[in-house]
Design a protein around this motif. Structure first.
Motif, short mmCIF file in Angstrom:
data_model
loop_
_atom_site.label_atom_id
_atom_site.label_comp_id
_atom_site.label_asym_id
_atom_site.label_seq_id
_atom_site.Cartn_x
_atom_site.Cartn_y
_atom_site.Cartn_z
N SER A 30 5.61 1.87 -15.14
CA SER A 30 4.76 3.11 -15.36
C SER A 30 3.05 2.35 -15.56
CB SER A 30 4.98 4.10 -16.12
OG SER A 30 4.68 3.48 -17.55
N THR A 31 3.20 1.33 -15.85
CA THR A 31 2.00 0.56 -15.95
C THR A 31 1.55 -0.60 -14.99
OG1 THR A 31 2.52 -0.89 -17.85
CG2 THR A 31 1.60 1.25 -18.45
N TYR A 32 2.58 -0.78 -14.07
CA TYR A 32 2.53 -1.65 -13.13
C TYR A 32 1.83 -1.24 -11.96
CZ TYR A 32 5.22 -5.24 -15.34
OH TYR A 32 5.72 -6.16 -16.22
N HIS A 33 1.13 -2.20 -11.24
CA HIS A 33 0.52 -1.86 -10.03
C HIS A 33 1.59 -1.99 -8.97
CE1 HIS A 33 -3.42 -2.33 -11.67
NE2 HIS A 33 -3.21 -3.71 -12.03
N LYS A 34 1.52 -1.06 -7.92
CA LYS A 34 2.67 -1.12 -7.01
C LYS A 34 2.19 -1.06 -5.60
CE LYS A 34 5.86 1.06 -10.18
NZ LYS A 34 6.44 2.43 -10.46
N ALA A 35 3.09 -1.40 -4.58
CA ALA A 35 2.75 -1.46 -3.28
C ALA A 35 3.99 -1.32 -2.22
CB ALA A 35 2.03 -2.97 -2.94
N TRP A 36 3.67 -1.00 -0.97
CA TRP A 36 4.67 -0.88 0.06
C TRP A 36 4.44 -2.36 1.09
CZ3 TRP A 36 9.05 1.87 -0.24
CH2 TRP A 36 8.86 3.13 -1.01
N PHE A 47 1.78 -6.25 4.64
CA PHE A 47 1.25 -5.29 3.66
C PHE A 47 1.21 -4.08 4.33
CE2 PHE A 47 -1.05 -3.07 0.38
CZ PHE A 47 -2.28 -2.79 0.99
N VAL A 48 1.37 -2.74 3.77
CA VAL A 48 1.28 -1.66 4.10
C VAL A 48 0.32 -0.55 3.40
CG1 VAL A 48 2.45 0.81 4.71
CG2 VAL A 48 3.71 -1.44 5.08
N ALA A 49 0.60 -0.60 1.83
CA ALA A 49 -0.20 0.31 1.38
C ALA A 49 -0.21 -0.32 -0.25
CB ALA A 49 0.08 1.59 1.13
N PHE A 50 -1.18 -0.20 -1.20
CA PHE A 50 -1.20 -0.38 -2.54
C PHE A 50 -1.86 0.56 -3.16
CE2 PHE A 50 -2.01 -3.07 -5.95
CZ PHE A 50 -3.27 -2.80 -6.74
N MET A 51 -1.24 0.86 -4.53
CA MET A 51 -1.81 1.68 -5.56
C MET A 51 -1.97 1.08 -6.94
SD MET A 51 -0.91 5.77 -6.47
CE MET A 51 -2.08 6.45 -5.32
N SER A 52 -2.97 1.02 -7.40
CA SER A 52 -3.28 0.48 -8.89
C SER A 52 -2.49 1.42 -9.90
CB SER A 52 -4.66 0.55 -9.25
OG SER A 52 -5.29 1.63 -9.41
N TRP A 53 -2.17 1.04 -10.90
CA TRP A 53 -1.19 1.82 -11.96
C TRP A 53 -1.86 3.04 -12.47
CZ3 TRP A 53 -1.33 3.35 -17.11
CH2 TRP A 53 -2.42 2.41 -18.00
N LYS A 54 -3.09 3.31 -12.52
CA LYS A 54 -3.78 4.55 -12.74
C LYS A 54 -4.13 5.28 -11.52
CE LYS A 54 -6.00 3.45 -17.34
NZ LYS A 54 -7.03 3.48 -18.19
N ALA A 92 10.74 -1.00 10.90
CA ALA A 92 10.91 -2.21 10.06
C ALA A 92 11.70 -1.77 8.72
CB ALA A 92 9.55 -2.43 9.36
N VAL A 93 12.13 -2.82 7.97
CA VAL A 93 12.47 -2.31 6.59
C VAL A 93 11.40 -2.34 5.65
CG1 VAL A 93 13.99 -3.32 4.49
CG2 VAL A 93 14.71 -3.82 6.95
N TYR A 94 11.35 -1.35 5.02
CA TYR A 94 10.26 -1.14 3.86
C TYR A 94 10.57 -1.57 2.32
CZ TYR A 94 7.45 1.03 7.59
OH TYR A 94 6.82 1.43 8.71
N TYR A 95 9.77 -2.08 2.01
CA TYR A 95 9.97 -2.65 0.43
C TYR A 95 8.93 -2.01 -0.58
CZ TYR A 95 13.07 -6.17 2.82
OH TYR A 95 13.90 -6.57 3.49
N CYS A 96 9.29 -1.78 -1.75
CA CYS A 96 8.30 -1.36 -2.82
C CYS A 96 8.23 -2.62 -3.60
CB CYS A 96 8.35 -0.28 -3.55
SG CYS A 96 10.06 -0.37 -4.35
N ALA A 97 7.13 -3.06 -3.95
CA ALA A 97 6.65 -4.13 -5.01
C ALA A 97 6.04 -3.61 -6.13
CB ALA A 97 5.91 -5.25 -4.20
N ALA A 98 6.16 -4.24 -7.24
CA ALA A 98 5.33 -4.34 -8.41
C ALA A 98 4.98 -5.35 -9.33
CB ALA A 98 6.19 -3.23 -9.31
#
Length: 124
Positions: A30-36, A47-54, A92-98
């Protein structure tokens, strides 16, 4: 053990919409930055999209800006990607990352944790 699990992929016609979800286990996510990210056959992961943890910092690849929206619900430990006006090039194959520290948000090497991926196919 901390894990990321994507869902929501499928087959859709051009112009259609899909909503991807990335559920995470483990309290620290929940406090990690995450991206697609996504990877098409024969191509590098991009890279597709990024959101910081807050949620204060959000970035998109130029190719999806205005069509895709990233969001997250930290209470549910879930990341989302709303994809509208889909095009065959989005297949494509879409992946989330943290990760908790991401100096370069668009570089996949910066992320430690990855999901298994979900296939998105857009037909013309």
């Amino acid at each position: 053990q901390e894990q990321l699990v994507e869902s929501g992929g499928g087959l859709v016609q051009a112009g259609g919409s899909l909503r991807l979800s990335c559920a995470s286990t483990g309290p620290t996510f929940s406090t990690y930055h995450k991206a697609w990210f996504r990877q098409a056959p024969g191509k590098e992961r991009e890279f597709v999209a990024f959101m910081s943890w807050k949620g204060g910092n959000i970035y998109y690849a130029d190719s999806v800006k205005g069509r895709f929206t990233i969001s997250r619900d930290n209470a549910k430990n879930t990341l989302y990607l709303q994809m509208n006006s889909l095009e065959p090039a989005d297949t494509a194959v879409y992946y989330c990352a943290a990760d908790n520290i991401v100096p370069t948000y668009y570089d996949p090497a910066q992320y430690t944790y990855w999901g298994q991926g979900t296939q998105v196919t857009v037909s013309s």
